[in-house]
Design an enzyme around this catalytic site. Structure first.
Site, PDB file in Angstrom:
ATOM      1  N   LYS A 220      -5.445  -8.924   4.183  1.00  0.00           N
ATOM      2  CA  LYS A 220      -5.011  -8.213   5.390  1.00  0.00           C
ATOM      3  C   LYS A 220      -4.850  -6.716   5.125  1.00  0.00           C
ATOM      4  O   LYS A 220      -4.814  -5.929   6.046  1.00  0.00           O
ATOM      5  CB  LYS A 220      -3.720  -8.814   5.917  1.00  0.00           C
ATOM      6  CG  LYS A 220      -2.598  -8.949   4.913  1.00  0.00           C
ATOM      7  CD  LYS A 220      -1.488  -9.848   5.472  1.00  0.00           C
ATOM      8  CE  LYS A 220      -0.675 -10.451   4.337  1.00  0.00           C
ATOM      9  NZ  LYS A 220       0.086 -11.613   4.701  1.00  0.00           N
TER      10      LYS A 220
ATOM     11  N   LYS B 183      -2.405  -3.889  -6.866  1.00  0.00           N
ATOM     12  CA  LYS B 183      -1.630  -3.103  -5.900  1.00  0.00           C
ATOM     13  C   LYS B 183      -1.305  -1.728  -6.463  1.00  0.00           C
ATOM     14  O   LYS B 183      -1.261  -0.744  -5.733  1.00  0.00           O
ATOM     15  CB  LYS B 183      -0.346  -3.847  -5.498  1.00  0.00           C
ATOM     16  CG  LYS B 183      -0.620  -5.003  -4.554  1.00  0.00           C
ATOM     17  CD  LYS B 183       0.633  -5.537  -3.929  1.00  0.00           C
ATOM     18  CE  LYS B 183       0.314  -6.686  -2.962  1.00  0.00           C
ATOM     19  NZ  LYS B 183       1.487  -7.362  -2.464  1.00  0.00           N
TER      20      LYS B 183
ATOM     21  N   LYS C  51     -11.336 -10.965  -2.513  1.00  0.00           N
ATOM     22  CA  LYS C  51     -10.535 -11.858  -1.663  1.00  0.00           C
ATOM     23  C   LYS C  51     -10.400 -11.290  -0.252  1.00  0.00           C
ATOM     24  O   LYS C  51     -10.295 -10.079  -0.082  1.00  0.00           O
ATOM     25  CB  LYS C  51      -9.146 -11.972  -2.317  1.00  0.00           C
ATOM     26  CG  LYS C  51      -8.201 -12.918  -1.652  1.00  0.00           C
ATOM     27  CD  LYS C  51      -6.823 -12.833  -2.285  1.00  0.00           C
ATOM     28  CE  LYS C  51      -6.025 -11.660  -1.739  1.00  0.00           C
ATOM     29  NZ  LYS C  51      -4.586 -11.705  -2.000  1.00  0.00           N
TER      30      LYS C  51
HETATM   31  P1  TYM Z   1       0.772 -13.529   1.078  1.00  0.00           P
HETATM   32  O1  TYM Z   1       1.617 -13.115   2.212  1.00  0.00           O
HETATM   33  O2  TYM Z   1      -0.099 -12.503   0.425  1.00  0.00           O
HETATM   34  O3  TYM Z   1      -0.155 -14.738   1.484  1.00  0.00           O
HETATM   35  C1  TYM Z   1       0.378 -15.893   2.086  1.00  0.00           C
HETATM   36  C2  TYM Z   1      -0.363 -17.137   1.669  1.00  0.00           C
HETATM   37  O4  TYM Z   1      -1.748 -17.025   2.019  1.00  0.00           O
HETATM   38  C3  TYM Z   1      -2.559 -17.264   0.864  1.00  0.00           C
HETATM   39  N1  TYM Z   1      -3.758 -16.401   0.948  1.00  0.00           N
HETATM   40  C4  TYM Z   1      -5.010 -16.840   0.852  1.00  0.00           C
HETATM   41  N2  TYM Z   1      -5.514 -18.078   0.696  1.00  0.00           N
HETATM   42  C5  TYM Z   1      -6.861 -18.199   0.657  1.00  0.00           C
HETATM   43  N3  TYM Z   1      -7.713 -17.150   0.768  1.00  0.00           N
HETATM   44  C6  TYM Z   1      -7.264 -15.891   0.934  1.00  0.00           C
HETATM   45  N4  TYM Z   1      -8.109 -14.895   1.061  1.00  0.00           N
HETATM   46  C7  TYM Z   1      -5.842 -15.703   0.977  1.00  0.00           C
HETATM   47  N5  TYM Z   1      -5.050 -14.603   1.151  1.00  0.00           N
HETATM   48  C8  TYM Z   1      -3.784 -15.056   1.117  1.00  0.00           C
HETATM   49  C9  TYM Z   1      -1.670 -16.898  -0.314  1.00  0.00           C
HETATM   50  O5  TYM Z   1      -2.097 -17.504  -1.506  1.00  0.00           O
HETATM   51  C10 TYM Z   1      -0.326 -17.388   0.144  1.00  0.00           C
HETATM   52  O6  TYM Z   1      -0.164 -18.766  -0.100  1.00  0.00           O
HETATM   53  N6  TYM Z   1       4.042 -13.666  -2.702  1.00  0.00           N
HETATM   54  C11 TYM Z   1       3.522 -14.412  -1.580  1.00  0.00           C
HETATM   55  C12 TYM Z   1       4.599 -14.807  -0.554  1.00  0.00           C
HETATM   56  C13 TYM Z   1       5.758 -15.483  -1.186  1.00  0.00           C
HETATM   57  C14 TYM Z   1       5.815 -16.871  -1.561  1.00  0.00           C
HETATM   58  C15 TYM Z   1       7.133 -17.040  -2.093  1.00  0.00           C
HETATM   59  C16 TYM Z   1       4.922 -17.938  -1.487  1.00  0.00           C
HETATM   60  C17 TYM Z   1       6.955 -14.917  -1.467  1.00  0.00           C
HETATM   61  N7  TYM Z   1       7.776 -15.839  -2.028  1.00  0.00           N
HETATM   62  C18 TYM Z   1       7.544 -18.286  -2.582  1.00  0.00           C
HETATM   63  C19 TYM Z   1       5.354 -19.187  -1.974  1.00  0.00           C
HETATM   64  C20 TYM Z   1       6.641 -19.348  -2.519  1.00  0.00           C
HETATM   65  C21 TYM Z   1       2.500 -13.548  -0.844  1.00  0.00           C
HETATM   66  O7  TYM Z   1       2.521 -12.348  -0.939  1.00  0.00           O
HETATM   67  O8  TYM Z   1       1.674 -14.243  -0.029  1.00  0.00           O
END
Ligand code: TYM
Length: 333
Positions: free
Chosen positions: A199, A114, A196
């Site tokens: 979004k 990032k 990966k």
């Molecule tokens: P975020 O919002 O980037 O993504 C949400 C969830 O989607 C999964 N993910 C993917 N899985 C498979 N392939 C992909 N290309 C892909 N892109 C995203 C992520 O692994 C995630 O599970 N920091 C976290 C949000 C968060 C969180 C937490 C999660 C904040 N606090 C506490 C669990 C527990 C995040 O930015 O996810």
């Protein structure tokens, strides 16, 4: 009873990666596990670590709530809430910064990625983000955290912080375990299958949005990068494009890679892609219909109010204990 918790950032598009790597597993766990308490939240405090348009953010928070339910989360089984509405997340997030080291935060791959993308104005919070994520998890004595592969490193840090706190101040936090499914945990970009699916990708052909128009989905799958060999065979290293599409296929149908290879033996990529588009659309269309019913309903606010109240109840109890452990403020009996 085991407690499960997970969250997603409300930053606009919810991709097929988020769906297959996270939400679809939430629904599966909700339906298959017994004796669990499951909290799912909208990580809006995480979203503002990079600049957001306030109006769009508000809209995206509501939209993600509707997506969760449209995908099958059942509000009678899962507590759904908005992170910023439970003030203790920010408080414990700050405390986690007080025990986390800068060195360990600078090593986080997601921070490094990032930082490269947001060259002008890397905020402090982008660096301390994993401390807030640790707080999200530890605040609720979470046992299991279902996430995609990219969150594994953050989970390891969360475990380290919990162990460190416990050994310094006495047993306080449950040390959580990640739950990363074998399939779908890392869905790749459709135009560069070594990256990966994200979004925040500037090229919208790289990802499928759960709310994308049906024709758009068809075209994106049709245009997905493959190779010249033309055989439907799973080989991540040498055939990353078709392997990624096969993993989507497998997640959606439950078929193994061998089953898929046998089914498309002697057939080209065109037929495979046409079928995959149909499979993806069949799964996504009812989600979109449900989403449209929900997005302006009062029901959504009621669900989020209930979730906030339950999460606040747990968080307040926990924070009274944590403050006492740290020795800040006056002792609460
Ligand atoms: P975020 O919002 O980037 O993504 C949400 C969830 O989607 C999964 N993910 C993917 N899985 C498979 N392939 C992909 N290309 C892909 N892109 C995203 C992520 O692994 C995630 O599970 N920091 C976290 C949000 C968060 C969180 C937490 C999660 C904040 N606090 C506490 C669990 C527990 C995040 O930015 O996810």
């Amino acid at each position: 009873m085991k407690r499960l918790l997970s969250g997603i950032q409300p930053t606009g598009i919810i991709t097929l990666g988020n769906y297959l790597g996270a939400i679809k597993n939430f629904v599966k766990l909700q339906n298959e596990l017994e004796d669990i308490d499951f909290l799912v939240f909208i990580a809006d405090l995480h979203a503002i670590t990079i600049p957001q348009d306030p109006q769009a953010l508000r809209k995206n928070i509501k939209s993600l709530a509707a997506v969760y339910i449209a995908c099958g989360l059942d509000p009678s089984k899962v507590h759904l809430f908005i992170q910023s509405e439970v003030l203790e997340h920010a408080e414990l997030g700050y405390m986690m910064q007080c025990i986390g080291g800068i060195g360990e935060l600078e090593r986080m791959t997601q921070y490094k990625d990032k930082k490269k993308r947001h060259v002008e104005g890397v905020t402090t919070a982008l660096l301390t983000y994993p401390c807030l994520m640790a707080a999200d998890i530890l605040l609720y004595d979470t046992n299991i955290v279902p996430v995609g592969e990219d969150q594994k490193q953050h989970l390891e840090l969360t475990r380290d912080l919990a162990i460190r706190f416990n050994s310094k101040f006495g047993d306080t936090f449950v040390v959580p375990e990640p739950y990363i499914a074998d399939k779908g945990a890392r869905i790749m970009s459709l135009i560069d299958p070594t990256k990966k699916m994200s979004k925040s990708d500037p090229n919208h052909k790289a990802y499928i949005g759960i709310l994308d128009d049906i024709n758009q989905i068809k075209n994106k799958i049709k245009g997905a990068v493959t190779d010249l060999d033309g055989t439907v065979k799973y080989d991540e290293e040498n055939k990353p494009g078709i392997s990624n599409l096969m993993s989507i296929y497998s997640c959606m149908t439950g078929l193994s890679y061998e089953d898929i290879e046998a089914k498309y033996n002697g057939k080209g990529y065109a037929e495979f892609k046409t079928d995959l588009a149909e499979i993806v659309i069949n799964e996504i269309k009812p989600i979109q219909e449900k989403y449209n019913e929900l997005i302006n309903s009062k029901e959504l606010d009621e669900i989020l109010d209930n979730g906030r109240d339950y999460a606040t109840y747990l968080a307040r109890k926990k924070m009274a204990k944590v403050r006492n452990r740290f020795g800040i403020g006056r002792k609460i009996k």
